[in-house]
Design an enzyme around this catalytic site. Structure first.
Site, PDB file in Angstrom:
ATOM      1  N   CYS A   1       0.825  -1.204   0.000  1.00  0.00           N
ATOM      2  CA  CYS A   1       0.000   0.000   0.000  1.00  0.00           C
ATOM      3  C   CYS A   1       0.867   1.266   0.000  1.00  0.00           C
ATOM      4  O   CYS A   1       1.570   1.532  -0.945  1.00  0.00           O
ATOM      5  CB  CYS A   1      -0.977  -0.041   1.168  1.00  0.00           C
ATOM      6  SG  CYS A   1      -2.392   1.042   0.900  1.00  0.00           S
TER       7      CYS A   1
ATOM      8  N   HIS B   1      -3.730  -5.514   1.233  1.00  0.00           N
ATOM      9  CA  HIS B   1      -3.392  -5.791   2.632  1.00  0.00           C
ATOM     10  C   HIS B   1      -3.706  -7.255   2.938  1.00  0.00           C
ATOM     11  O   HIS B   1      -4.535  -7.866   2.272  1.00  0.00           O
ATOM     12  CB  HIS B   1      -4.222  -4.899   3.566  1.00  0.00           C
ATOM     13  CG  HIS B   1      -3.768  -3.481   3.596  1.00  0.00           C
ATOM     14  ND1 HIS B   1      -2.586  -3.089   4.176  1.00  0.00           N
ATOM     15  CD2 HIS B   1      -4.334  -2.355   3.099  1.00  0.00           C
ATOM     16  CE1 HIS B   1      -2.454  -1.769   4.047  1.00  0.00           C
ATOM     17  NE2 HIS B   1      -3.496  -1.306   3.397  1.00  0.00           N
TER      18      HIS B   1
END
Length: 216
Positions: free
Chosen positions: A86, A194
């Site tokens: 991310c 994630h």
């Protein structure tokens, strides 16, 4: 953990988020995680992970000013294996653009464009809406495998056109992450997914490519 065969440096930035992304690696008996903060010495790990961040631009700045960013770039040049999740992936990119001043609200002299570590040829633009989406995708790299996780981010990243690096998407969804490999065995990869390491099969494949490089 005395029987570890892989050492991974995790970059511990001030606004680090989603610690749980690393729990599955922490639980691996043969993997040693070293948390490296700006100002610490990177050392000679087998791989470096840049986790997510609640303040990507601030953390990027911290990385560059502390000199740790330079160490990560040197590590890449020496054939290093780097993985960003991310915000960590966004920092690995070339340009991070903040047209709505989402992260720069208090800085009068702030520019909208920030130069990243330039290890992954991507360009990120921060948007006002945060996406939180559960995902199920198929990975292409390092091998084909089913991945479950979630997206949670402001930025949208795209490949930079006309770059010299050969880049491949790491999943069949072309916008979820990329990998670039060079002749000296450097592997730079990143993803918006994630919980990627929660996927046991994918995690094993990822760790095994590091072991293979060490001739284990």
């Amino acid at each position: 953990k005395s029987n570890t065969d892989i050492e991974i440096a995790v970059i511990k930035l001030p606004s680090l988020s989603n610690f749980s992304d690393l729990d599955p690696l922490e639980a691996e008996p043969t993997v040693k995680l070293n948390w490296v903060e700006p100002g610490d010495y990177l050392g000679t790990p087998d791989a470096v992970i840049l986790p997510g961040s609640k303040q990507t631009l601030r953390d990027l700045n911290n990385l560059l000013e502390s000199g740790l960013g330079g160490e990560i770039k040197s590590f890449a040049k020496m054939g290093g294996n780097i993985f960003g999740i991310c915000g960590g992936m966004q920092m690995l990119g070339e340009i991070l653009e903040d047209p709505h001043r989402l992260e720069d609200a208090n800085k009068e002299n702030s520019t909208e464009n920030h130069v990243g570590l330039s290890l992954l040829p991507i360009h990120t633009v921060f948007k006002p809406r945060k996406a939180v989406i559960p995902r199920e995708v198929i990975s292409i790299w390092p091998e084909i495998s089913l991945l479950k996780g979630f997206e949670l981010h402001y930025g949208k990243s795209q490949l930079v056109k006309n770059n010299e690096k050969k880049v491949e998407p790491i999943t069949k969804d072309q916008d979820l992450g990329w990998v670039t490999k060079s002749k000296n065995q450097t592997i730079i990869a990143g993803t918006y997914l994630h919980s990627i390491f929660d996927n046991g099969e994918w995690r094993r494949i990822w760790l095994n490519q590091i072991r293979k490089k060490k001739n284990l």
